[in-house]
Design an enzyme around this catalytic site. Structure first.
Site, PDB file in Angstrom:
ATOM      1  N   TYR A  96       0.749  -1.085   0.003  1.00  0.00           N
ATOM      2  CA  TYR A  96       0.027  -0.120  -0.143  1.00  0.00           C
ATOM      3  C   TYR A  96       0.857   1.240   0.108  1.00  0.00           C
ATOM      4  CZ  TYR A  96      -3.004   3.760   1.925  1.00  0.00           C
ATOM      5  OH  TYR A  96      -3.507   4.772   2.057  1.00  0.00           O
ATOM      6  N   GLN A  97       1.792   1.401   0.943  1.00  0.00           N
ATOM      7  CA  GLN A  97       2.535   2.490   1.127  1.00  0.00           C
ATOM      8  C   GLN A  97       3.408   2.986  -0.149  1.00  0.00           C
ATOM      9  OE1 GLN A  97       1.748   3.481   3.780  1.00  0.00           O
ATOM     10  NE2 GLN A  97       1.940   1.921   5.503  1.00  0.00           N
ATOM     11  N   ASP A 121       1.240   6.179  10.782  1.00  0.00           N
ATOM     12  CA  ASP A 121       2.000   5.058  11.051  1.00  0.00           C
ATOM     13  C   ASP A 121       3.456   5.233  10.609  1.00  0.00           C
ATOM     14  OD1 ASP A 121       1.942   4.395   8.151  1.00  0.00           O
ATOM     15  OD2 ASP A 121       0.002   3.746   8.617  1.00  0.00           O
ATOM     16  N   ASP A 172      -5.301  19.005  12.349  1.00  0.00           N
ATOM     17  CA  ASP A 172      -6.144  18.459  11.070  1.00  0.00           C
ATOM     18  C   ASP A 172      -5.618  19.146   9.847  1.00  0.00           C
ATOM     19  OD1 ASP A 172      -8.296  18.892   9.145  1.00  0.00           O
ATOM     20  OD2 ASP A 172      -9.739  18.172  10.701  1.00  0.00           O
ATOM     21  N   GLY A 173      -5.365  17.945   8.911  1.00  0.00           N
ATOM     22  CA  GLY A 173      -4.579  18.362   7.613  1.00  0.00           C
ATOM     23  C   GLY A 173      -5.359  19.189   6.903  1.00  0.00           C
ATOM     24  N   ASP A 190      -3.250  10.175   3.077  1.00  0.00           N
ATOM     25  CA  ASP A 190      -3.526   8.701   3.541  1.00  0.00           C
ATOM     26  C   ASP A 190      -4.245   8.846   4.877  1.00  0.00           C
ATOM     27  OD1 ASP A 190      -2.914   6.028   4.350  1.00  0.00           O
ATOM     28  OD2 ASP A 190      -0.890   6.566   5.379  1.00  0.00           O
ATOM     29  N   SER A 192      -7.518   7.609   7.409  1.00  0.00           N
ATOM     30  CA  SER A 192      -8.051   6.014   8.015  1.00  0.00           C
ATOM     31  C   SER A 192      -9.471   5.788   7.147  1.00  0.00           C
ATOM     32  CB  SER A 192      -8.207   6.074   9.383  1.00  0.00           C
ATOM     33  OG  SER A 192      -8.982   7.245   9.789  1.00  0.00           O
ATOM     34  N   ASP A 193      -9.846   4.647   7.437  1.00  0.00           N
ATOM     35  CA  ASP A 193     -10.946   4.254   6.511  1.00  0.00           C
ATOM     36  C   ASP A 193     -12.160   4.709   7.124  1.00  0.00           C
ATOM     37  OD1 ASP A 193     -10.078   1.601   5.075  1.00  0.00           O
ATOM     38  OD2 ASP A 193      -8.720   1.550   6.898  1.00  0.00           O
ATOM     39  N   TYR A 264      -6.530  -5.846   3.479  1.00  0.00           N
ATOM     40  CA  TYR A 264      -7.634  -4.891   3.403  1.00  0.00           C
ATOM     41  C   TYR A 264      -8.858  -5.513   2.608  1.00  0.00           C
ATOM     42  CZ  TYR A 264      -4.437  -0.877   4.109  1.00  0.00           C
ATOM     43  OH  TYR A 264      -3.473  -0.103   4.655  1.00  0.00           O
TER      44      TYR A 264
END
Length: 284
Positions: A96-97, A121, A172-173, A190, A192-193, A264
């Protein structure tokens, strides 16, 4: 329902889990159904679940924002779970990365300034720092607990946090972007889900928020790139089509790539890559 049961962790679709915990509430009334622009997009991955055998729970606490769990699995190494959803395992995180970081960076002729939204992460940061042209990486992660547990339990992913090129911002981005326009060559989201808010809207499905990112990218020089990790064609095709159509109103180039990520949902992950100019993003 307890997601840790008899030595196993099970990842349920949030809408299914809500139904199980509410003794059979109908899916139509679930607060966990995904919405974008007021349109219902269904459940995250309804009707299926994924399990990993747990060797040892290493960390389990609630931060200001979410439930944070790290456990050692019997087959996938250490596993990071946020709000009951697997974010990364030591065995397959690279698949993924590498895709999310290298697709936009290799498509850009000279990426010097990179913004990462999320990615606590450290995996995306690790991959971005492999590019010699990159002079500065700004990272916005809202939950500092995620960064702390990654440093302790995921050293192979978090190895870039001490790098001199990193400017780390815990917040907060999207709010960060409002005050930092015209600064970045590549923006990588990136996040989260899907975890819908009370309105049912997820932050990364709220196209007003996405527009904030895009407005920042559009003001850069003509080959700027914007990349975001976005779900599976096996589970979220209407949602993906919706997001692609929206971005094509703004960017002349919009591509969608996918790769195998075994832990995933459905075993795959998609990547939405946008560019300000009419260039090949995914074919080279």
């Amino acid at each position: 329902m307890d997601k840790l049961h008899k030595g196993w962790f099970t990842e349920f679709s949030p809408d299914d889990l809500e139904k199980m915990n509410s003794s059979g509430e109908s899916q139509e009334s679930s607060s966990k159904l995904l919405k974008s622009d007021g349109q219902e997009m269904g459940g995250a991955w309804p009707g299926q679940a994924f399990s990993l055998q747990v060797k040892k729970v290493l960390y389990h606490e609630k931060s200001k924002y979410q439930d944070v769990l790290v456990f050692e699995s019997t087959t996938y190494g250490n596993v990071l779970v946020l709000d009951g959803i697997v974010q990364a395992t030591e065995r397959d995180e690279f698949s993924y990365q590498e895709m999310l970081a290298h697709l936009p960076l290799f498509a850009h002729p000279n990426p010097k300034r990179v913004l990462i939204i999320g990615g606590g992460d450290g995996g995306i940061l690790r991959e971005v720092l492999k590019h010699e042209t990159v002079e500065k990486v700004t990272m916005c992660e809202i939950d500092d607990m995620v960064i702390d547990v990654a440093k302790k339990f995921l050293p192979g992913m978090s190895c870039g946090f001490s790098h001199e090129k990193l400017d780390l911002y815990c917040g907060d981005g999207f709010e960060f972007l409002k005050n930092h326009k015209n600064e970045f060559d590549v923006i990588i989201t990136d996040s989260s889900d899907p975890k819908p808010r009370k309105s049912g809207e997820c932050p990364w499905l709220d196209l007003k928020l996405i527009s904030t990112v895009i407005r920042s990218a559009r003001e850069l020089f003509p080959v700027s790139k914007y990349a975001v990790g976005r779900e599976s064609v096996w589970l979220h095709l209407p949602l993906i089509a919706h997001l692609v159509a929206f971005n094509r109103k703004i960017f002349p180039t919009v591509n969608y790539a996918q790769s195998i990520v075994s832990t995933y949902p459905s075993g795959s992950m998609g990547y939405l890559i946008c560019a300000k100019s009419e260039v090949s993003v995914c074919d080279d």
